[in-house]
Design a protein around this motif. Sequence first.
Motif, PDB file in Angstrom:
ATOM      1  N   GLN A  29      -7.976  -8.962 -15.164  1.00 41.32           N
ATOM      2  CA  GLN A  29      -8.839 -10.085 -14.463  1.00 41.32           C
ATOM      3  C   GLN A  29      -9.016  -8.894 -12.913  1.00 41.32           C
ATOM      4  O   GLN A  29      -7.853  -8.863 -12.643  1.00 41.32           O
ATOM      5  N   ASN A  30     -10.711  -8.849 -12.939  1.00 41.71           N
ATOM      6  CA  ASN A  30     -10.647  -8.812 -11.883  1.00 41.71           C
ATOM      7  C   ASN A  30     -11.164  -9.237 -10.860  1.00 41.71           C
ATOM      8  O   ASN A  30     -10.516 -10.587 -10.590  1.00 41.71           O
ATOM      9  N   CYS A  31     -10.786  -8.443  -8.954  1.00 45.26           N
ATOM     10  CA  CYS A  31     -10.276  -8.594  -8.845  1.00 45.26           C
ATOM     11  C   CYS A  31     -10.989  -8.344  -7.538  1.00 45.26           C
ATOM     12  O   CYS A  31     -10.826  -6.724  -7.274  1.00 45.26           O
ATOM     13  N   THR A  32     -12.158  -9.327  -6.441  1.00 40.46           N
ATOM     14  CA  THR A  32     -12.442  -8.716  -5.800  1.00 40.46           C
ATOM     15  C   THR A  32     -11.927  -8.750  -4.122  1.00 40.46           C
ATOM     16  O   THR A  32     -11.688  -9.768  -3.955  1.00 40.46           O
ATOM     17  N   VAL A  33     -11.417  -7.271  -3.498  1.00 39.06           N
ATOM     18  CA  VAL A  33     -10.780  -7.327  -2.614  1.00 39.06           C
ATOM     19  C   VAL A  33     -11.289  -6.824  -1.516  1.00 39.06           C
ATOM     20  O   VAL A  33     -11.828  -5.299  -1.610  1.00 39.06           O
ATOM     21  N   PRO A  34     -10.667  -6.322  -0.163  1.00 40.50           N
ATOM     22  CA  PRO A  34     -11.355  -5.636   0.769  1.00 40.50           C
ATOM     23  C   PRO A  34     -11.213  -4.523   0.599  1.00 40.50           C
ATOM     24  O   PRO A  34      -9.504  -4.287  -0.083  1.00 40.50           O
ATOM     25  N   GLU A  35     -11.656  -3.419   1.036  1.00 41.07           N
ATOM     26  CA  GLU A  35     -11.889  -1.908   1.160  1.00 41.07           C
ATOM     27  C   GLU A  35     -10.394  -1.175   1.947  1.00 41.07           C
ATOM     28  O   GLU A  35     -10.656  -2.114   3.543  1.00 41.07           O
ATOM     29  N   GLY A  36      -9.613  -0.905   1.671  1.00 40.03           N
ATOM     30  CA  GLY A  36      -8.884  -0.376   2.164  1.00 40.03           C
ATOM     31  C   GLY A  36      -7.676  -1.247   2.255  1.00 40.03           C
ATOM     32  O   GLY A  36      -6.297  -0.712   2.780  1.00 40.03           O
ATOM     33  N   VAL A  37      -7.363  -2.173   1.761  1.00 39.00           N
ATOM     34  CA  VAL A  37      -6.354  -3.275   1.942  1.00 39.00           C
ATOM     35  C   VAL A  37      -5.007  -2.507   0.946  1.00 39.00           C
ATOM     36  O   VAL A  37      -5.610  -2.146   0.075  1.00 39.00           O
ATOM     37  N   THR A  38      -3.923  -2.989   0.721  1.00 42.24           N
ATOM     38  CA  THR A  38      -2.807  -2.406   0.365  1.00 42.24           C
ATOM     39  C   THR A  38      -3.234  -3.217  -1.017  1.00 42.24           C
ATOM     40  O   THR A  38      -3.830  -4.411  -1.354  1.00 42.24           O
ATOM     41  N   TYR A  65      -8.158   0.681  -4.482  1.00 39.62           N
ATOM     42  CA  TYR A  65      -9.508   2.192  -4.674  1.00 39.62           C
ATOM     43  C   TYR A  65     -10.925   1.513  -5.894  1.00 39.62           C
ATOM     44  O   TYR A  65     -10.035   0.615  -6.529  1.00 39.62           O
ATOM     45  N   GLU A  66     -11.595   1.444  -5.755  1.00 36.28           N
ATOM     46  CA  GLU A  66     -12.358   1.228  -6.929  1.00 36.28           C
ATOM     47  C   GLU A  66     -12.318   1.129  -8.302  1.00 36.28           C
ATOM     48  O   GLU A  66     -11.665   2.211  -8.438  1.00 36.28           O
ATOM     49  N   GLY A  67     -11.789   0.658  -8.980  1.00 36.52           N
ATOM     50  CA  GLY A  67     -11.238   0.750 -10.282  1.00 36.52           C
ATOM     51  C   GLY A  67     -10.422  -0.035 -11.114  1.00 36.52           C
ATOM     52  O   GLY A  67      -9.496   0.593 -11.922  1.00 36.52           O
ATOM     53  N   MET A  68      -9.236   0.615 -10.111  1.00 34.26           N
ATOM     54  CA  MET A  68      -7.853   0.374 -10.127  1.00 34.26           C
ATOM     55  C   MET A  68      -7.491  -0.027 -10.873  1.00 34.26           C
ATOM     56  O   MET A  68      -8.077  -1.753 -11.231  1.00 34.26           O
ATOM     57  N   ASN A  69      -6.878  -0.094 -12.346  1.00 35.20           N
ATOM     58  CA  ASN A  69      -6.284  -1.488 -13.206  1.00 35.20           C
ATOM     59  C   ASN A  69      -4.331  -1.141 -12.640  1.00 35.20           C
ATOM     60  O   ASN A  69      -3.525  -0.228 -12.356  1.00 35.20           O
ATOM     61  N   VAL A  70      -3.839  -2.679 -12.181  1.00 35.80           N
ATOM     62  CA  VAL A  70      -2.230  -3.411 -11.691  1.00 35.80           C
ATOM     63  C   VAL A  70      -1.857  -3.750 -12.461  1.00 35.80           C
ATOM     64  O   VAL A  70      -2.855  -4.960 -12.652  1.00 35.80           O
ATOM     65  N   LYS A  71      -0.616  -3.273 -13.013  1.00 36.48           N
ATOM     66  CA  LYS A  71       0.159  -4.490 -13.627  1.00 36.48           C
ATOM     67  C   LYS A  71       1.142  -4.909 -13.247  1.00 36.48           C
ATOM     68  O   LYS A  71       1.941  -4.016 -12.660  1.00 36.48           O
ATOM     69  N   ARG A  72       2.113  -5.353 -14.154  1.00 36.83           N
ATOM     70  CA  ARG A  72       2.931  -5.550 -13.623  1.00 36.83           C
ATOM     71  C   ARG A  72       4.267  -5.107 -14.012  1.00 36.83           C
ATOM     72  O   ARG A  72       3.776  -4.709 -15.009  1.00 36.83           O
TER      73      ARG A  72
END
Length: 101
Positions: A27-36, A89-96
């Motif tokens: 799922q796409n998540c739009t978040v502030p740049e620079g947060v963890t 960062y832009e396009g980062m793909n995170v999975k559990r």
Amino acid sequence: MVNQNSRFSWSDTGAADKTVNVIFEGQNCTVPEGVTVAAALLGHDDNHFCHSAAQGDKRAPYCLMGVCFECLVEIDGLKNRQACLEPVYEGMNVKRQQVEG
């Protein structure tokens, strides 16, 4: 596009002007740049990032400073990444993190 499964709205926080798109569990998540990664995902729908290896219990960030290892995720195919220490960062793909037994 804001993640509809999040209970947290970055627009209500005075967040940074720049944002990045991160994919979490497809799922796409739009978040502030620079947060963890941990900060970006804390408001996700079910609040867990991984399962404990011992009993498979749901785990989420605890210390947020890299000491407890409760926030392990897979980032762009690399396992055992601490979400509290990794900036988004832009396009980062995170999975559990999946329990392997």
